[in-house]
Write an enzyme that holds these catalytic residues in place. Structure first.
Site, PDB file in Angstrom:
ATOM      1  N   GLY A 251       0.800  -1.209   0.000  1.00 39.41           N
ATOM      2  CA  GLY A 251       0.000   0.000   0.000  1.00 39.41           C
ATOM      3  C   GLY A 251       0.831   1.256   0.000  1.00 39.41           C
ATOM      4  N   ASP A 252       2.146   1.111  -0.034  1.00 37.67           N
ATOM      5  CA  ASP A 252       3.055   2.259  -0.080  1.00 37.67           C
ATOM      6  C   ASP A 252       4.263   1.844  -0.903  1.00 37.67           C
ATOM      7  OD1 ASP A 252       4.384   4.735   0.555  1.00 37.67           O
ATOM      8  OD2 ASP A 252       3.247   4.833   2.409  1.00 37.67           O
ATOM      9  N   ASP A 253       5.395   2.533  -0.744  1.00 36.89           N
ATOM     10  CA  ASP A 253       6.576   2.212  -1.552  1.00 36.89           C
ATOM     11  C   ASP A 253       7.031   0.776  -1.297  1.00 36.89           C
ATOM     12  OD1 ASP A 253       6.690   4.916  -2.476  1.00 36.89           O
ATOM     13  OD2 ASP A 253       7.632   5.476  -0.568  1.00 36.89           O
ATOM     14  N   SER A 284       2.377  -1.702  -6.679  1.00 40.11           N
ATOM     15  CA  SER A 284       1.948  -0.665  -5.736  1.00 40.11           C
ATOM     16  C   SER A 284       1.266   0.463  -6.508  1.00 40.11           C
ATOM     17  CB  SER A 284       3.141  -0.130  -4.931  1.00 40.11           C
ATOM     18  OG  SER A 284       2.698   0.832  -3.993  1.00 40.11           O
TER      19      SER A 284
END
Length: 464
Positions: A251-253, A284
């Site tokens: 959900g992020d990098d 992502s």
């Protein structure tokens, strides 16, 4: 080097015998072998210390008890703790030096959702506050500090952070302390994290910080693509890090290289340097395959990435910084990227404006220079590039060569949006912006041919 088989050792400490009656009986695991930076002389199994693998009983005390007793073997060849098949519910626990935590196939560590099993920690000195909340943070599920020679590995056993409890609290603004990470190792040397499946971290998954000589290999990391701040691997103020053969859905990098936040990172002054990333696959949709920053105030230098793949990801390699960060991002080399369904291929942001507090120095300008990208292919792309420097602090030395970008049906008319940057390009389509003119020399953008020290470290073959 092949580690010769060792006889089983009975781990006998009076306190263990008194409570458990018998401990660490001789075990054989049918010749299971695994690669590690170092092998161990002694072995024990979690059940020898009262572990119950029913998915309901808390094993926090069992993990702590086992590791405390195995720490006595640090000066005698070290010890490994084997987590057998089963569901092992636990809160946070700390590792020790000269130690291996090994998850067998079928072993599942489940993170407790009882906050009383997560001790609080002070804020990180290079951050000055917690990322979610200013007043401290929870310990990670698996934690260690001031360690030497620690291995977390397995036969693709699984660690599930059961993060939904924490994600809901964060989204409802109910977090009083920063959410726990799944694995965090601080102030340590010789770290290996490998051959595991990591699921649903409350926040970041793997966070080595203020450490050196780190190998991260063969991890499968998965969280829902809408889960908040579930970065995959975040080397932070670290030296000599090797990340290989990892698959990350986040959900992020997927990977975020960091080194401290604004005035706190500048004061702490510990850069991240000498990082190699290879054979990474990332999904992502809202973040980057590899991010540099945004917390980069201690500096990031000599990051190399090769043979990397992004699918349905917001950007390939993104540099994130802002006025007040100070520090630098320099000598960055990326080659061999395969990109499929991307919003951006190249993205540099000079206005990533989150700050720990109002004490940042507006004169602390970041230095972004020596950024080299080569041999990229990308399809179904919305924007080729968004390169945004800082007025009166232009980002320089950007080199891009041998890049073929094929656009999506929703492509934007302005493909290269460039401000306050300078550099050169060669053999790039679509045609880059005027601030990155065609390079007349015959050579492509550079990529180092020397080996980093961490690449020279060969793993041993160890056995249970």
């Amino acid at each position: 080097m092949k580690h010769s088989p060792k006889p089983c050792y009975v781990i006998g400490v009076i306190s263990v015998v008194v409570i458990l009656g018998s401990v660490a009986e001789c075990r054989r695991f049918n010749g299971i072998e695994y690669p590690a930076i170092n092998c161990r002389k002694h072995s024990a199994v979690l059940t020898d210390f009262g572990g119950v693998g029913d998915g309901k009983t808390s094993n926090t005390k069992a993990f702590k008890y086992a590791i405390s007793n195995l720490s006595h073997y640090a000066s005698d060849g070290g010890a490994q703790l084997v987590v057998p098949p089963g569901k092992w519910l636990t809160g946070s626990f700390n590792l020790t030096s000269y130690f291996t935590l090994f998850l067998q196939k079928g072993a599942l560590i489940l993170a407790s959702q009882d906050e009383s099993e997560w001790p609080p920690l002070p804020v990180l000195p290079s951050y000055g506050r917690g990322r979610d909340a200013p007043d401290g943070r929870f310990s990670s599920l698996i934690f260690g500090t001031n360690l030497t020679d620690v291995v977390i590995t397995g036969a693709n056993g699984t660690i599930d952070g059961q993060g939904s409890y924490w994600w809901t609290k964060f989204k409802q603004n109910q977090t009083k302390l920063t959410r726990p990470y799944l694995i965090e190792i601080m102030y340590s040397n010789q770290i290996q994290i490998s051959n595991l499946t990591l699921l649903n971290s409350p926040s970041w998954f793997v966070h080595p910080i203020y450490s050196s000589n780190i190998i991260i290999q063969g991890l499968t990391i998965v969280a829902p693509v809408d889960s908040p701040n579930t970065d995959g691997i975040n080397p932070d103020s670290c030296r000599n890090t090797r990340i290989e053969d990892c698959y990350i859905v986040s959900g992020d990098d997927c990977i975020a290289v960091k080194s401290g936040w604004d005035e706190y990172g500048i004061k702490f002054g510990k850069p991240t340097e000498h990082v190699i990333i290879r054979r990474l696959t990332c999904i992502s949709p809202d973040s980057a395959m590899i991010a540099l920053g945004s917390e980069m105030s201690g500096g990031i230098r000599d990051m190399r990435a090769e043979d990397i793949t992004a699918i349905n990801t917001q950007s390939a390699v993104r540099i994130k910084t802002a006025i007040g960060r100070g520090g630098y991002v320099k000598d960055i080399f990326v080659k061999g990227a395969q990109l499929h369904t991307m919003k951006y291929v190249f993205w540099i942001t000079g206005s990533y404006g989150s700050h720990p507090d109002n004490g940042f120095d507006p004169n602390a300008l970041p230095q972004i220079t020596g950024i080299n990208y080569r041999d990229f292919t990308a399809d179904n792309v919305t924007y080729s590039a968004r390169l945004e420097g800082i007025s009166k602090d232009p980002f320089s030395g950007i080199c891009i060569s041998n890049v073929d970008i094929r656009l999506s049906q929703e492509k934007k008319k302005l493909q290269w949006n460039c401000t306050d940057v300078s550099g050169v390009t060669k053999n790039v389509t679509p045609q880059p912006c005027d601030l990155l003119p065609l390079k007349t020399e015959a050579h492509d953008c550079p990529y180092p041919t020397d080996k980093l020290p961490i690449d020279r470290l060969q793993l041993q073959t160890c056995s249970l």
